[in-house]
Structure formats: structure tokens, C-alpha cells
Design a protein around this motif. Structure first.
Motif, PDB file in Angstrom:
ATOM      1  N   GLU A 162       0.828  -1.210   0.000  1.00 70.26           N
ATOM      2  CA  GLU A 162       0.000   0.000   0.000  1.00 70.26           C
ATOM      3  C   GLU A 162       0.860   1.257   0.000  1.00 70.26           C
ATOM      4  O   GLU A 162       0.548   2.245  -0.671  1.00 70.26           O
ATOM      5  N   ILE A 165       2.231   1.660  -3.447  1.00 73.81           N
ATOM      6  CA  ILE A 165       1.172   2.094  -4.372  1.00 73.81           C
ATOM      7  C   ILE A 165       0.847   3.567  -4.153  1.00 73.81           C
ATOM      8  O   ILE A 165       0.691   4.343  -5.103  1.00 73.81           O
ATOM      9  N   ALA A 166       0.749   3.973  -2.852  1.00 72.92           N
ATOM     10  CA  ALA A 166       0.458   5.383  -2.567  1.00 72.92           C
ATOM     11  C   ALA A 166       1.576   6.284  -3.075  1.00 72.92           C
ATOM     12  O   ALA A 166       1.328   7.344  -3.664  1.00 72.92           O
ATOM     13  N   ARG A 167       2.835   5.823  -2.863  1.00 72.00           N
ATOM     14  CA  ARG A 167       3.960   6.639  -3.326  1.00 72.00           C
ATOM     15  C   ARG A 167       3.948   6.769  -4.846  1.00 72.00           C
ATOM     16  O   ARG A 167       4.133   7.867  -5.394  1.00 72.00           O
ATOM     17  N   LYS A 169       1.338   6.430  -6.770  1.00 66.70           N
ATOM     18  CA  LYS A 169       0.201   7.247  -7.167  1.00 66.70           C
ATOM     19  C   LYS A 169       0.525   8.731  -7.014  1.00 66.70           C
ATOM     20  O   LYS A 169       0.178   9.554  -7.876  1.00 66.70           O
ATOM     21  N   ALA A 170       1.177   9.074  -5.869  1.00 67.63           N
ATOM     22  CA  ALA A 170       1.557  10.474  -5.677  1.00 67.63           C
ATOM     23  C   ALA A 170       2.533  10.933  -6.758  1.00 67.63           C
ATOM     24  O   ALA A 170       2.403  12.026  -7.324  1.00 67.63           O
ATOM     25  N   GLU A 172       2.826   9.639  -9.712  1.00 65.65           N
ATOM     26  CA  GLU A 172       2.088   9.711 -10.981  1.00 65.65           C
ATOM     27  C   GLU A 172       1.262  10.990 -11.058  1.00 65.65           C
ATOM     28  O   GLU A 172       1.215  11.660 -12.093  1.00 65.65           O
ATOM     29  N   GLU A 173       0.595  11.341  -9.926  1.00 68.75           N
ATOM     30  CA  GLU A 173      -0.210  12.559  -9.915  1.00 68.75           C
ATOM     31  C   GLU A 173       0.664  13.791 -10.112  1.00 68.75           C
ATOM     32  O   GLU A 173       0.327  14.704 -10.882  1.00 68.75           O
ATOM     33  N   ARG A 176       1.743  13.863 -13.624  1.00 67.24           N
ATOM     34  CA  ARG A 176       0.637  14.246 -14.495  1.00 67.24           C
ATOM     35  C   ARG A 176       0.377  15.749 -14.424  1.00 67.24           C
ATOM     36  O   ARG A 176       0.196  16.422 -15.453  1.00 67.24           O
ATOM     37  N   ARG A 351       3.217   4.552 -16.969  1.00 65.54           N
ATOM     38  CA  ARG A 351       2.684   3.182 -16.898  1.00 65.54           C
ATOM     39  C   ARG A 351       3.803   2.158 -16.780  1.00 65.54           C
ATOM     40  O   ARG A 351       3.691   1.174 -16.043  1.00 65.54           O
ATOM     41  N   GLN A 354       4.994   2.239 -13.286  1.00 63.63           N
ATOM     42  CA  GLN A 354       4.029   1.553 -12.422  1.00 63.63           C
ATOM     43  C   GLN A 354       4.126   0.038 -12.585  1.00 63.63           C
ATOM     44  O   GLN A 354       4.082  -0.712 -11.599  1.00 63.63           O
ATOM     45  N   ARG A 358       5.040  -2.563  -9.786  1.00 63.30           N
ATOM     46  CA  ARG A 358       4.175  -3.691  -9.436  1.00 63.30           C
ATOM     47  C   ARG A 358       4.936  -5.013  -9.496  1.00 63.30           C
ATOM     48  O   ARG A 358       4.818  -5.864  -8.603  1.00 63.30           O
TER      49      ARG A 358
END
Length: 485
Positions: A162, A165-167, A169-170, A172-173, A176, A351, A354, A358
Motif C-alpha cells: 500500500e 502504491i500510494a507513493r 500514485k503520488a 504519478e499525480e 501528471r 505506466r 508503475q 508492481r
């Protein structure tokens, strides 16, 4: 079903079997041995015959054979099998039945023996129940520890996943947002550049239009002035011609008037003057009319030229504006395409990152799981080895009690035959005897056959591998000796 729940039942079952076998062995040792010793203590004779199963590596010198003269017998050749593991068990040979010497025990002694047996049996049962309860408690404790360890590992892996994934996502955001900002800045820059180019093109078109309009106006003015000059020159020429003609006519009329009469001359002069004035008026009117026509034509040509110049200017301005708009739209389309391409590249890179993250998390989870499985297998192997050792101890206790004891052949005893027979025995997974052959003969066919026939009926505790019974070869040594008590 996870790995621990898959491994543990086999271990628990092995422990339960070990406990049950231990209880049975204790019952045999505590109850049957004293009874047998009491019933057989007074029945020993001066000479007894024993057949013992010794260790494979036990030297023959440790056994003291009794030299009895016997006829030489040629040893029978036997096929030698691969050296199997010896079965470290000593089994006493069943002695021949002899007549009882001592009297039967009294009822009081029989009752006492029964009470002792019942007390020993109750004690053994209590100890077995306590041992089984202790084993169950140990199993439950190990299950709880394993479940807690597994839950802890799962929680750590889940928290780590988790967090990753959070890191990501941050990241990626942030990427972006940064990509959107960069794209917005690039679009604004491209739009500003396109606007500047459009304004510059429009300014150039307007300047070109003004320049061409001025050129057309100058050319029209020059043409108008030239036409006006030509009209004035033509008017003056025609006026001079009319004046010359009028003067010639006047001179002719004057000459004719001089020839006719002075009265007529005067009349003619008056008429000539009138005609001259009328002609001069007509000439001036014609000159004015032609000048006005030339001026109107010049004005019309000037206006037409100016209209053509303005139309050409508008057409060229519209063409320039259309070209500028097309260039602006093409530049904007290129900028948008470049922005989309860069955004797609950035999205593909994100991607890929990511996917790599993963795969990394899955690889770490797989390594952690493999490590847990390896540790569980190691613990299971240690537990299996320990249980196997316990089962081997139980095997010795049960082996001496259940299997039939080989009897010494009467003919061999009478003639004093002795010897050691080594047998290769295949113990099957169900504990029965499979293939059997003579690895080393005793030198007497009678003793070899007796050993083969007796061992064929024996029941063994099979070998185990990973908690599962397997077939395995053993080497069983049987020694036939005559001993004096």
C-alpha cells in the motif's frame, strides 16, 4: 489453503501416531514384561537355545560360539544384493516349551498380579492422556504462533504494497500535473507565437495592401493627370485649328467683302464677327464638352482603377489572412499533436514505471513467500526427522513383541549346527515383507531356509520420508548359536 495449513496436519498426524505407539510400547513394557518374567523365571533349564538378531556392524568375535563337531557342508552360492541398512534390533529366539516345574500360583497371587496390572494400565492411560493433551496444547500453540507470524508477514507485505502504491500514485499525480502544466505552457507559448505570427502577417498584409493601394492611386493620378494634359492639349490644338480656320474664313470673307462692297463688307464683317463669335463660342463649348468628357472618362477610369486596386488589395489581404489563418491552425495542430505525443510518451513512461513497481512488489512478495515456505519446510524436515527418530525407537519396542521368534531346527540342534545368516529384506510401505534373499549364508542350508521362512512372516514399521511411508531395503543378520546357561 495456504502453506502452513497444508504442512501442519501431516506433522500433527505424525505426532499423534508417535504418541499412540509410545503409549502401546509403554503398556507392553510395564505390563507384559513383568508377567512374562514372573511366569518364565522358574522354567529355565541348564541349556537353552537362542537366536538373536544383532547389529550389522557387530563383530562376530563378540558372540562366543560353542564349538561342536559337525560334518563339513559345502556353502551354497547366493547372489549378493547391494548393501542395505541394517535393522538395529535384538530379538530373542523363542525357546522350546518345557514342562512346568513350579506349582501354579495361588489365587491371592493371581489377584495381586491382576491388581498390579490394572494399576499399571490406569497409570499408563493417565500418562498417555497427559502426553496427548500436552501434544495437543503444543500443536495449538504452534498453530497460533504460525498464524500470528503469517498474519504479521501478510500485514507487513500489505502495508509495504500500500505504501508503494500510494507513493507511486503520488508520483504519478505529480508527474501528471507537471505534464499538464508543461503542456499548458507549451500550448500558450505556441498560441502566443501563432498570434504574433498572425499579427505580423496581418500587419505585413495591411502594409502591402496600403503600399499597393498607394501605388495604384499614384498610377491612377498619374494616368488622370496625363489624360487631363492630353485632353487640354487636344482642346488647345483643336481650338487653335478652329481659330486658324476661322481666321482663314474671316480673311476670305473679308476679302470677298472688300470685293463686293464696303457695305456688305461691314455687314459681312458684322456677320463674320457674329459667326466668328458663334464659332468661337461653339469651339469653346465643344472644347468644354470634350474636356468634360475627357475628365469624366478619366474620372471613370480613375475610379475603376481605384476600385480594381481596392478589390485586388482586398483579395490579396484575404489571401494573406487565409494563409495566416491556415498557418496558425497548422501551427496550433502541430502544437496540439506534439503536446499529445509528449503526454502519451509521459503516460507510457509512467505506466512502465508503475508496471515495474508492481513487478518489484510482486517479486518481493514472492521472495518473502518462498522464504516463509523454505523456513516452513526446514521446520517440517526437522520435525519429521525428530518424529522418525521417535518412530524408530517405537519400532524396536514393537518389533521384539509382535514378530514370531525363529525356532532352532531340532536336527541342527542335535548335530550342533551354528552360523550367522545375513538377509536382504525389502520392507514395503504397509510394513509387510516384500522381496527377500540371502546376502551371506551361514554355511548350512537348513539354517538359511529356517531364517528365510521365519522373516517372511515378520511385520515391520516402514521407513518414512516427509511423513509418508515408503519401501526400503534392510539387512537383517540372524545368528544361530548354542549357549550353556
Amino acid at each position: 489453503m495456504d502453506f502452513w495449513s497444508y504442512i501442519y496436519p501431516a506433522t500433527a498426524a505424525s505426532r499423534e501416531r508417535a504418541v499412540i505407539v509410545t503409549i502401546v510400547a509403554v503398556l507392553h513394557v510395564v505390563i507384559l514384561y513383568p508377567v512374562m518374567a514372573h511366569s518364565q523365571g522358574e522354567r529355565k533349564s541348564a541349556q537353552e537355545m537362542r537366536v538373536t538378531i544383532a547389529m550389522a556392524d557387530k563383530p562376530a568375535a563378540s558372540q562366543v560360539p560353542v564349538s561342536v563337531p559337525s560334518a563339513p557342508v559345502k556353502p551354497q552360492p547366493h547372489k549378493v544384493e547391494p548393501e542395505p541398512e541394517p535393522l538395529p534390533v535384538d530379538i530373542p529366539v523363542k525357546e522350546p516349551d518345557k514342562p512346568k516345574v513350579n506349582p501354579e500360583p495361588t489365587p491371592l497371587e493371581v489377584e495381586k498380579i491382576k491388581l498390579e496390572q490394572e494399576a499399571a494400565l490406569a497409570k499408563a492411560r493417565a500418562e498417555a492422556e497427559a502426553a496427548q493433551l500436552k501434544v495437543q496444547q503444543e500443536i495449538e500453540r504452534e498453530k497460533a504462533e504460525q498464524a500470528a507470524a503469517q498474519a504479521k508477514v501478510k500485514a507487513e507485505i500489505k502495508a509495504k504494497v500500500e505504501t508503494e502504491i500510494a507513493r507511486f500514485k503520488a508520483m504519478e499525480e505529480a508527474k501528471r500535473v507537471q505534464a499538464e502544466q508543461e503542456a499548458k505552457v507549451r500550448i500558450e507559448q505556441e498560441a502566443a507565437r501563432a498570434r504574433a505570427e498572425h499579427e505580423a502577417a496581418q500587419a505585413r498584409a495591411e502594409a502591402e495592401s496600403r503600399r499597393r493601394a498607394e501605388q495604384e492611386a499614384a498610377r491612377a493620378r498619374a494616368e488622370h493627370e496625363a489624360a487631363q494634359a492630353r485632353a487640354e492639349a487636344e482642346t488647345r490644338r483643336r481650338a487653335e485649328q478652329e481659330a486658324a480656320r476661322a481666321r482663314a474664313e474671316h480673311e476670305a470673307a473679308q476679302a470677298r467683302a472688300e470685293a463686293e462692297s464696303r457695305r456688305r463688307a461691314e455687314q459681312e464683317a458684322a456677320r463674320a464677327r457674329a459667326e466668328h463669335e458663334a464659332a468661337q463660342a461653339r469651339a469653346e463649348a465643344e472644347t468644354r464638352r470634350r474636356a468634360e468628357q475627357e475628365a469624366a472618362r478619366a474620372r471613370a477610369e480613375h475610379e475603376a482603377a481605384q476600385a480594381r486596386a481596392e478589390a485586388e488589395t482586398r483579395r490579396r489581404a484575404e489571401q494573406e489572412a487565409a494563409r495566416a489563418r491556415a498557418e496558425h491552425e497548422a501551427a496550433q495542430a502541430r502544437a496540439e499533436a506534439e503536446t499529445r505525443r509528449r503526454a502519451e510518451q509521459e503516460a507510457a513512461r509512467v505506466r512502465a514505471e508503475q508496471e515495474e513497481a508492481r513487478r518489484k512488489v510482486e517479486r518481493e512478495a514472492r521472495l518473502a513467500k518462498e522464504k516463509m515456505e523454505a523456513e516452513a519446510k526446514a521446520r517440517a524436515a526437522v520435525e519429521t526427522a525428530r518424529l522418525k527418530d521417535e518412530e524408530d525407537v517405537v519400532l524396536k519396542a514393537l518389533y521384539n513383541q509382535k514378530n514370531a521368534r525363529p525356532s532352532y531346527p531340532l536336527a541342527a540342534r542335535r548335530i550342533g549346527l551354528q552360523g550367522k545368516v545375513l538377509l536382504n529384506v525389502e520392507v514395503l510401505a504397509d510394513g509387510s515383507c516384500g522381496q527377500i534373499n540371502v546376502a551371506q549364508s551361514s554355511g548350512h542350508r537348513m539354517l538359511d531356509d529356517n531364517a528365510l521362512e521365519t522373516v517372511k512372516t515378520w511385520q515391520f514399521v516402514p521407513a518414512r520420508q516427509g511423513g509418508v511411508a515408503i519401501s526400503k531395503w534392510y539387512r537383517v543378520p540372524i545368528v544361530f548359536t548354542l549357549k550353556d546357561n
